[in-house]
Design a protein around this motif. Structure first.
Motif, mmCIF file in Angstrom:
data_model
loop_
_atom_site.group_PDB
_atom_site.id
_atom_site.type_symbol
_atom_site.label_atom_id
_atom_site.label_comp_id
_atom_site.label_asym_id
_atom_site.label_seq_id
_atom_site.Cartn_x
_atom_site.Cartn_y
_atom_site.Cartn_z
ATOM 1 N N HIS A 236 0.849 -1.201 0.000
ATOM 2 C CA HIS A 236 0.000 0.000 0.000
ATOM 3 C C HIS A 236 0.880 1.245 0.000
ATOM 4 N N ASN A 237 1.815 1.296 0.959
ATOM 5 C CA ASN A 237 2.683 2.467 1.090
ATOM 6 C C ASN A 237 3.542 2.680 -0.155
ATOM 7 N N PHE A 240 1.981 4.586 -3.006
ATOM 8 C CA PHE A 240 1.995 6.049 -2.863
ATOM 9 C C PHE A 240 3.410 6.595 -3.049
ATOM 10 N N GLU A 255 -6.050 8.216 2.145
ATOM 11 C CA GLU A 255 -5.458 9.556 2.268
ATOM 12 C C GLU A 255 -6.419 10.522 2.962
ATOM 13 N N ILE A 323 1.488 16.320 11.471
ATOM 14 C CA ILE A 323 1.171 15.915 10.098
ATOM 15 C C ILE A 323 2.061 16.684 9.130
ATOM 16 N N SER A 326 5.715 15.267 9.513
ATOM 17 C CA SER A 326 5.989 13.819 9.439
ATOM 18 C C SER A 326 5.436 13.140 8.196
ATOM 19 N N GLN A 327 4.536 13.810 7.495
ATOM 20 C CA GLN A 327 3.916 13.154 6.333
ATOM 21 C C GLN A 327 4.980 12.916 5.264
ATOM 22 N N THR A 328 5.063 11.662 4.805
ATOM 23 C CA THR A 328 6.062 11.344 3.788
ATOM 24 C C THR A 328 5.425 11.018 2.443
ATOM 25 N N ASN A 329 4.164 10.582 2.441
ATOM 26 C CA ASN A 329 3.528 10.179 1.184
ATOM 27 C C ASN A 329 2.457 11.152 0.722
ATOM 28 N N LYS A 330 2.214 11.121 -0.587
ATOM 29 C CA LYS A 330 1.184 11.987 -1.185
ATOM 30 C C LYS A 330 0.346 11.178 -2.162
ATOM 31 N N LEU A 331 -0.896 11.613 -2.346
ATOM 32 C CA LEU A 331 -1.741 10.994 -3.380
ATOM 33 C C LEU A 331 -1.808 11.939 -4.565
#
Lengths: 331, 298
Positions: A236-237, A240, A255, A323, A326-331
């Motif tokens: 899943h990760n 992204f 997301e 957030i 620390s957020q590393t992923n994006k959609l």
């Protein structure tokens, strides 16, 4: 060693021969079971001492060939690894040996595992690479590269997780935990060139990781303690991280949790459905929403529908800041 | 027995679509003399979906929640299986991986917090059974549930994976779980034995794999009905939402009408301990459940 824990029990077994039987039936076999006996020993005893026609797959007796996976009272076991007395204790001396999937039974414990192998093949469970026929050096893997595979390389293809998966039972197109674990194993391998192709397959609605129901039956079932759902979460990760994830109801649902969390700290239950489905997809939920509203399940603290409908946590600014940093992923 | 004190992580559902879960939990605590401090600072646990999007961020946010329980020096209790699982997974990851713990604490330091790993995390069900004790609960029963056949529905995230939960759920075996059965028995109800009690309700794929979700809930509800259950009881509000709210559409998929009340575990206990109708909150159910209060107290 002196064996004082032998007990006489009646073992039940699922019996069926697809060539001659209209329906399966259960037969009972009385036997002595000792403290070191494995489920495989019980099956051998049925075959050698009671009924030579009793059929099951077996080979290595060392928990590595993956042939002898069956279920006992619904619990997936590798027959050559599972102690029999432990099982008798767990199920109060009343156990039934069953194939991993009754609907796929060919003869007794033997099932048609064709769906399992097909799904395995679908994910290309091997390193896809252009091989130089005359290499001048080895293609070495570092310790870190090896560790990134986690324990996914230990899979023995026994099918325990695959036939324990309720998502697969409900949707036969789902790849299932074993094939997805293999997909992870080879996608994370730096020598492999088919990662993108594999990730796209695992991102496909109805087929890939988004159909996992998160029941953890696979983690519980695996006799090699591989934890397939952990690899499913990694996939899943990775979708992204590598920009493979397309905007659809499932990815937006994942997301979209952050939308509510940034605003109030909580998930916004109404917003997540609206955001994931889009306005056009909402018609499916109107009837349920009306019923929920009628029973007071959808309410609003402000007195105005859908405006400030959720209370706010204390120190919300901390969540917003965390957030942000620390957020590393994006959609 | 010295007074039990816990920090309560409510989760999102108890603050939104299932207010009856929060009110009945607090009523049970009051009746049993358990002191509850609500963690009003706690955010969403990510419910496994945020984990799918950004695993690291989910660990940071869950670690922050646990920090607040640690500040009170209390065990954190949950009233949702999925909150329990995701909080426990973060705790386990941080307690066993010093590198991850350091990376998470680096972020937490920015808001003046530090995860230490000093608070345990357990579901309210196991706080009742393992800390308070079934015999002690039995002594407090004022409305025995003896007229009801009650189907326990355990919910995945309290029982699997068993290795993760074994220190917080009394070593419950996921293939033969007994806690809810024993609780029902202590309240003088009749536990229904049925094969689906430890199966998945399908809640988490409600949006993206609706058919799967409906079939899984349908299997469980029909199994309970066919074994003469008067109601289903679950410690998980997500199981409750799926099983209570969608009986119409599930019935259509399964080709038969399904009508059975689905109670939260604390509602059942509150009922037996003599809590008020308001506290138990059966009016918030989509599937008509209000009669249960009348029948029990008649």
């Amino acid at each position: 060693m002196h064996n004082n824990e032998t007990r006489t029990v009646t073992i039940k077994a699922f019996r069926f021969n697809a060539e001659t039987d209209y329906l399966p039936y259960t037969k009972q076999y009385e036997m002595e079971v000792g403290k070191d006996d494995l489920v495989l020993d019980l099956m051998n005893r049925i075959k050698w001492e009671h009924d030579g026609s009793f059929s099951y797959r077996r080979s290595c007796r060392h928990g590595i060939c993956g042939a002898c996976g069956i279920k006992v009272n619904g619990k997936p076991v590798l027959a050559c690894k599972q102690n029999a007395i432990e099982l008798l204790d767990l199920f109060n001396n009343d156990i039934t040996l069953e194939p991993q999937s009754k609907k796929r039974a060919i003869k007794d414990m033997i099932i048609d595992k064709g769906d399992f192998w097909q799904k395995h093949a679908d994910v290309q469970p091997y390193v896809v690479a252009d091989i130089d026929p005359h290499p001048t050096h080895e293609t070495k893997q570092s310790v870190a590269q090896f560790n990134a595979m986690l324990d996914s390389d230990l899979c023995i293809q026994c099918g325990s997780c695959h036939y324990a998966c309720p998502a697969l039972e409900a949707n036969p197109d789902f790849l299932g935990p074993a094939a997805l674990t293999a997909a992870y194993r080879f996608t994370i391998d730096t020598r492999d060139n088919a990662g993108e192709e594999r990730l796209k397959l695992t991102a496909q609605p109805g087929v890939g990781v988004w159909d996992c129901v998160k029941c953890f039956e696979c983690a519980q079932a695996c006799p090699k303690e591989i934890n397939p759902i952990e690899k499913i979460t990694k996939l899943h990760n990775m979708q992204f991280e590598q920009g493979i994830a397309e905007r659809n109801v499932a990815t937006k649902h994942a997301e979209g949790f952050l939308r509510g969390m940034k605003k109030t700290g909580y998930l916004d239950e109404a917003d997540i459905v609206l955001y994931s489905e889009g306005i056009l997809g909402m018609h499916k939920h109107l009837k349920t929403a009306m019923k929920m509203m009628k029973s007071g399940k959808i309410h609003w603290h402000s007195g105005v529908p859908f405006i400030n409908s959720i209370p706010e946590i204390k120190n919300l600014d901390e969540v917003q800041k965390l957030i942000e940093i620390s957020q590393t992923n994006k959609l | 027995m010295s007074q039990l004190k816990y920090a309560l992580f409510t989760g999102c559902t108890a603050k939104q679509s299932t207010p009856e879960l929060l009110s009945s939990t607090l009523a049970v605590a009051e009746k049993l003399g358990i002191e509850i401090t609500i963690l009003e600072e706690a955010s969403c646990c990510g419910a496994s979906h945020l984990q799918d999007f950004d695993e690291f961020l989910a660990h940071v946010l869950n670690a922050r929640n646990i920090c607040y329980a640690e500040k009170h020096g209390l065990t954190m209790i949950t009233i949702c299986n999925t909150c329990q699982l995701n909080s426990q997974m973060t705790k386990h990851a941080l307690d066993t991986n010093p590198d991850l713990k350091a990376r998470v604490n680096e972020k937490l330091a920015e808001v003046g917090l530090e995860y230490k790993g000093t608070s345990e995390i357990k579901h309210f069900l196991y706080a009742l059974i393992d800390d308070y004790g079934l015999d002690a609960i039995k002594d407090k029963v004022v409305t025995p549930l003896s007229r009801f056949n009650i189907a326990p529905f355990y919910g995945c995230h309290n029982i699997r994976p068993s290795e993760l939960h074994e220190h917080s759920n009394g070593g419950e075996n996921p293939y033969v779980p007994t806690s809810l059965d024993r609780l029902i028995d202590a309240l003088e109800g009749h536990p229904v034995d049925y094969a689906s009690k430890n199966k998945c309700c399908g809640f988490h794929v409600e949006l993206q794999a609706n058919h799967t979700s409906e079939v899984l809930t349908g299997n469980a509800l029909i199994d309970a009905v066919d074994n003469n259950a008067d109601m289903v009881v679950t410690p998980c509000p997500l199981c409750h939402l799926k099983m209570d709210t969608y009986q119409d559409s599930v019935g259509k998929v399964m080709g038969r009408d399904i009508e059975i009340p689905v109670l939260h575990m604390p509602q059942m206990v509150a009922l037996a301990l003599g809590a008020t109708e308001e506290e138990i909150g059966l009016k918030f159910h989509v599937q008509k459940a209000k009669d249960i209060y009348k029948q029990a107290t008649a």
